[in-house]
Design a protein around this motif. Sequence first.
Motif, PDB file in Angstrom:
ATOM      1  N   ALA A 267      33.196  15.133  33.117  1.00 14.24           N
ATOM      2  CA  ALA A 267      33.121  13.744  32.652  1.00 14.24           C
ATOM      3  C   ALA A 267      34.119  13.396  31.552  1.00 14.24           C
ATOM      4  CB  ALA A 267      31.695  13.434  32.199  1.00 14.24           C
ATOM      5  N   PRO A 268      34.305  14.231  30.513  1.00 12.33           N
ATOM      6  CA  PRO A 268      35.231  13.851  29.440  1.00 12.33           C
ATOM      7  C   PRO A 268      36.684  13.687  29.906  1.00 12.33           C
ATOM      8  CG  PRO A 268      33.752  15.589  28.691  1.00 12.33           C
ATOM      9  CD  PRO A 268      33.562  15.467  30.180  1.00 12.33           C
ATOM     10  N   ARG A 269      37.036  14.305  31.044  1.00 12.57           N
ATOM     11  CA  ARG A 269      38.419  14.226  31.513  1.00 12.57           C
ATOM     12  C   ARG A 269      38.647  13.113  32.531  1.00 12.57           C
ATOM     13  NH1 ARG A 269      41.396  20.071  32.183  1.00 12.57           N
ATOM     14  NH2 ARG A 269      41.843  20.315  29.967  1.00 12.57           N
TER      15      ARG A 269
ATOM     16  N   PRO B 181      29.962   6.873  25.942  1.00 18.25           N
ATOM     17  CA  PRO B 181      31.333   7.260  26.271  1.00 18.25           C
ATOM     18  C   PRO B 181      31.359   8.562  27.080  1.00 18.25           C
ATOM     19  CG  PRO B 181      31.165   6.616  23.966  1.00 18.25           C
ATOM     20  CD  PRO B 181      29.759   6.712  24.499  1.00 18.25           C
ATOM     21  N   MET B 182      32.348   8.693  27.933  1.00 14.44           N
ATOM     22  CA  MET B 182      32.428   9.852  28.826  1.00 14.44           C
ATOM     23  C   MET B 182      32.539  11.160  28.045  1.00 14.44           C
ATOM     24  SD  MET B 182      32.146   8.469  31.783  1.00 14.44           S
ATOM     25  CE  MET B 182      32.722   9.623  33.024  1.00 14.44           C
ATOM     26  N   ALA B 183      33.163  11.118  26.868  1.00 17.45           N
ATOM     27  CA  ALA B 183      33.328  12.339  26.077  1.00 17.45           C
ATOM     28  C   ALA B 183      32.000  12.870  25.553  1.00 17.45           C
ATOM     29  CB  ALA B 183      34.276  12.076  24.907  1.00 17.45           C
TER      30      ALA B 183
ATOM     31  N   VAL C 195      30.400  17.886  35.877  1.00 17.53           N
ATOM     32  CA  VAL C 195      31.010  17.058  36.912  1.00 17.53           C
ATOM     33  C   VAL C 195      29.913  16.126  37.404  1.00 17.53           C
ATOM     34  CG1 VAL C 195      32.174  17.020  39.137  1.00 17.53           C
ATOM     35  CG2 VAL C 195      32.618  18.889  37.530  1.00 17.53           C
ATOM     36  N   GLU C 196      30.011  14.858  37.071  1.00 24.27           N
ATOM     37  CA  GLU C 196      28.891  13.941  37.234  1.00 24.27           C
ATOM     38  C   GLU C 196      28.386  13.832  38.668  1.00 24.27           C
ATOM     39  OE1 GLU C 196      28.750  10.583  33.964  1.00 24.27           O
ATOM     40  OE2 GLU C 196      30.488  10.345  35.262  1.00 24.27           O
TER      41      GLU C 196
END
Length: 491
Positions: free
Chosen positions: A126-128, A459-461, A467-468
């Motif tokens: 997710a953060p990437r 936020p995704m971070a 891996v969503e």
Amino acid sequence: MKLLPYGVIVAIFLVIEITGVFEQTMMYVAVPTLMGAFGIDAAAVSWTITVFLLVGAGTAAIAGRLGDLYGRKKVLVVLMIISAIGSFISVIAGNFEGILIGRALQGASTALFPLLVGIAREVVPAPRVPVLIALTTGSALIGGSIAALTAGILLDTAGWHSIFVASGILSVVALLCSLALPRSVVAPGRKPRLDILGGILLAPAVAAILFGVNSSRSQGASPLVIALILGGVAIFIGWLVLELRIKNPMFNLRLFKQRSLTLALIATALVGLGIFAAAGLMNAILFQSPTELPIGLGLTPTQAGLYGLISGAMGFALSPVGGKVAAKFGAKVTLGAGIAIAIIGYLGFGISVHNLPLAIIATIVTGLGTALILVGVPNLIVEVVPPQSTGEAVGMIYSVGRTLFAAVGTAVVGILLASDVVPETTAPTLTAWWSTIAFVVITGILALVATLLVKTGIPMAERGSVVEAVAEVQAEEVADAAEAAEVKVIR
């Protein structure tokens, strides 16, 4: 599922996106060449662009939804095969009718981006995801400039056939690259009955409205234009009613009950009407009109293209920064900053009508704002919708919505620029120029307000290194297993 190295994923995404950008951009450069080759006027040649956009707008949302249901990689591969076939048909046919058929098939490449956004949530943590999306959208900025330059060289040295050979080769390369992607993650369980009617109705509705708006530029409010737009709106309303009434619609419009997603659609529509629609027309008039006119710097198309390339390159360089900001603080921040910067850039167009340095600065500022907007919109959608609905949401808002409202905006901008012209010319006066800028600024401010009203999500971070899409499917499998066990115990 074993993940590919991040750099490999980025490279695959860029190759696929640049292929679609090349296929769209190359025809703008080829218009004069095709006019001479087939002895037809610009209006006839413009059909090679129109048919591409019509098919693309009608396909994007459908492809996104089918990818969500049956696997995004499968649909991606099918679309690239269709696009490659279109390139080779254009070469083999050797006539204008064959080119039109080929361009219609190439229009399938417009639907690749919503699938790529969905795949991003399948193949990287997710953060990437925001930075991967940012690099993909950024490649469209610089890719468009490079594609125009490359197409021009091919046309000058090898004729019109060469651009279709090049696009065909690119499609095959992109297809081979896509095969390296992991198998798509698909939600378990029985698939709902496919809503064929819902899928069929959207495409002609969008195509009729888009074609009517495009035709209005040359025909005005003719009976044909009015019939197309009203007919398209009627079909669209019928489609809305159908999709909201049935149990398993092709497009889950109930997603728009989420206030943030509706606001994202409104912001995208307003940006399409102004900031996106005005760029091409205003840049061409500002840079290439003679200096004797109220607006004009007297540059050649090549010189103007060079400044466009610089702006695109800087936009591409800024895109990952926008992605990192979206990952850490939320896409709302990236989108809002992009809109604000683009507004400043357009105001700069008002004071640079005969000042090249200021015009270059205004173009670069506008390009940077546009880059951040292109990063912000899809990332905002990703933050709001679950992984299983990513393709259809991005297809509906980013692809169909942006294309449709940009077409309407282009017609409005054209009318505003022609509202007051220099006598015995078609060149706009300063009054018309500033009226157009005012329209862009007003729609931009409204888009900024809609963006600021979006409720900030997680936020995704801050969603952990998961891996969503995979996590979502695994959760559904656990829930299904628990439900089955409970039923067994009851029995």
